[in-house]
Design a protein around this motif. Structure first.
Motif, mmCIF file in Angstrom:
data_model
loop_
_atom_site.group_PDB
_atom_site.id
_atom_site.type_symbol
_atom_site.label_atom_id
_atom_site.label_comp_id
_atom_site.label_asym_id
_atom_site.label_seq_id
_atom_site.Cartn_x
_atom_site.Cartn_y
_atom_site.Cartn_z
ATOM 1 N N SER A 1 2.215 -0.768 4.249
ATOM 2 C CA SER A 1 1.777 -2.252 4.632
ATOM 3 C C SER A 1 1.892 -3.201 3.330
ATOM 4 C CB SER A 1 0.542 -2.257 5.163
ATOM 5 O OG SER A 1 -0.528 -1.783 4.451
ATOM 6 N N ASN B 1 0.927 -1.169 0.194
ATOM 7 C CA ASN B 1 -0.002 0.035 0.057
ATOM 8 C C ASN B 1 0.745 1.140 0.238
ATOM 9 O OD1 ASN B 1 -1.454 2.164 1.137
ATOM 10 N ND2 ASN B 1 -3.167 0.893 1.264
ATOM 11 N N ASN C 1 0.117 4.245 0.600
ATOM 12 C CA ASN C 1 0.016 5.403 1.462
ATOM 13 C C ASN C 1 0.403 4.857 3.016
ATOM 14 O OD1 ASN C 1 -1.547 7.180 -0.273
ATOM 15 N ND2 ASN C 1 -3.330 5.753 -0.236
ATOM 16 N N THR C 2 0.211 3.619 3.484
ATOM 17 C CA THR C 2 0.779 3.026 4.558
ATOM 18 C C THR C 2 1.927 2.369 4.640
ATOM 19 O OG1 THR C 2 -0.531 1.059 4.582
ATOM 20 C CG2 THR C 2 -1.937 2.906 5.124
#
Length: 412
Positions: free
Chosen positions: A39, A34, A36-37
């Motif tokens: 992860s 991901n 954005n995160t």
């Protein structure tokens, strides 16, 4: 500490259009995160040579060193398609997705249907239909190793690059459109269109000289507006009443619909197959929201924006179809059909209403001559019929009464 996989000394990476998904090849497998995160979304047990995301990040395409392409859905990382090598099976060097605007015959357009351009080390450039796992277009004539591919924002033009130069292709036909000037003597590994599709950035490696990056401004028409998206010759065209839309019918029974001002392709619709393309009929409705097409044994009404089928009418086989709305808002169909008793070919005028069976309004009053062509002018007040025997004549009929208003002998 991870070990990265490299192609020609460069890591194999991919990022989605909005940056929400990123992928990299590490330790002989593909890892997806991901954006954005940070992860980990998942890992794929494949060692690849090129990757690409769809614009919405829902799919990841992975090409390997044997020319195989695997497509995975995200975030599940489930394998949804395997595309075999289209020719010899050289290593895949670049992949690019664009939305597929084709509406298959008898169905609606899938909002999640895609085309995938794949380039390989052997200079092949293939455009795949991902939904059907079939080859859509073969772009022939590229030289050396094809290093990168990129679709224009409208999905109608494909850019490719090799050693030093880039080339533009028509997506529908695979035809070469333009050879762009060389910017470097090394491999041109990076291609990107701007949001308008009128500028192309090319980035190259040094080779035996120096590396360079160039911005090329594209002028697609030189005063003649080209509407791209169809692969076969266009035989008939129809304008909407407000002159904002145009539809074109090809020999292979595809209808393209465009917004004229922006040259935006709305849909390519697979329509019924009749006789030859010039015998088919088409018409936009007065509001320019529907397009109706008729040929052979069927007439169909389509939504202009989505390409969805709105209504269908079954017909006796016919030729020379003409469609128009009359002044009362009734959709009329004029065509030539066979009369069994006596054995003649005559014109018939139908109303296409809410019922699936057309309503017969008029037919040729004296079937003693053979039709050569028909016309139903705008507004549908008159029928024009051209006969070829026993004497070549043009007849004009009143659509309200069927009365023969005027006829005249022609030279042939």
């Amino acid at each position: 500490e991870s070990t990265e996989t490299f192609t020609n000394g460069h890591p194999i990476l991919a990022i989605s259009q909005n940056g929400d998904e990123v992928a990299a090849v590490t330790q002989g497998r593909v890892s997806v995160w991901n954006g954005n995160t940070g992860s980990l979304i998942g890992q794929l047990p494949v060692d690849v040579t090129a990757m690409a995301f769809t614009a919405d990040g829902s799919l990841l395409g992975c090409g390997d060193g044997k020319g195989m392409i695997r497509i995975y859905s995200l975030p599940s990382c489930a394998e949804m398609a395997v595309l075999p090598p289209a020719s010899r099976g050289s290593p895949i060097t670049s992949l690019a997705f664009t939305r597929d605007r084709l509406v298959p015959y008898g169905s609606s357009r899938d909002a999640n249907s895609w085309l995938l351009a794949a380039a390989d080390q052997g200079s092949d450039i293939i455009i795949w239909d991902v939904r059907h796992k079939s080859l859509r277009t073969f772009c022939r004539g590229s030289e050396w190793t094809t290093c990168a591919v990129a679709f224009s924002p409208d999905g109608q033009t494909l850019a490719s690059s090799t050693l030093g130069y880039a080339q533009l292709w028509d997506v529908a036909s695979g035809r070469s459109l333009l050879m762009l000037p060389a910017l470097t003597v090394g491999a041109t590994t990076v291609l990107a269109f701007d949001a308008t599709g009128k500028q192309l950035v090319c980035g190259g490696l040094s080779g035996v000289g120096t590396a360079s990056v160039g911005l090329i401004r594209l002028n697609p028409d030189h005063g003649i507006h080209c509407l791209a998206g169809l692969a076969s010759p266009v035989r008939k065209v129809w304008f909407s009443r407000n002159n904002e839309l145009i539809a074109g019918l090809t020999d292979n029974a595809h209808v393209g619909i465009w917004r004229i001002a922006t040259r935006t392709l709305l849909n390519v619709i697979e329509v019924p197959i009749g006789d030859t393309a010039d015998c088919a009929g088409g018409c936009f409705d007065p509001t320019s929201t529907r397009f109706v097409f008729s040929a052979g044994n069927e007439a169909i009404s389509y939504d202009v924006v989505t390409g969805d089928t709105l209504q269908r009418w079954k017909l006796q086989f016919g030729l020379f179809d003409q469609l128009q709305w009359d002044g009362q808002g009734t959709l009329l169909l004029l065509r030539r059909e066979d009369l069994e008793q006596p054995k003649r070919r005559i014109w018939r005028l139908y109303a296409l209403e809410s019922a699936p069976t057309p309503k017969l309004l008029l037919q040729q009053p004296v079937p003693n001559w053979i039709l050569r062509d028909l016309a139903l002018p705008f507004g549908a007040k008159y029928i024009l019929a051209w006969s070829r025997s026993p004497n070549p004549e043009i007849h004009v009929y009143d659509t309200a009464s069927g009365r023969d208003l005027w006829h005249e002998t022609t030279e042939q």
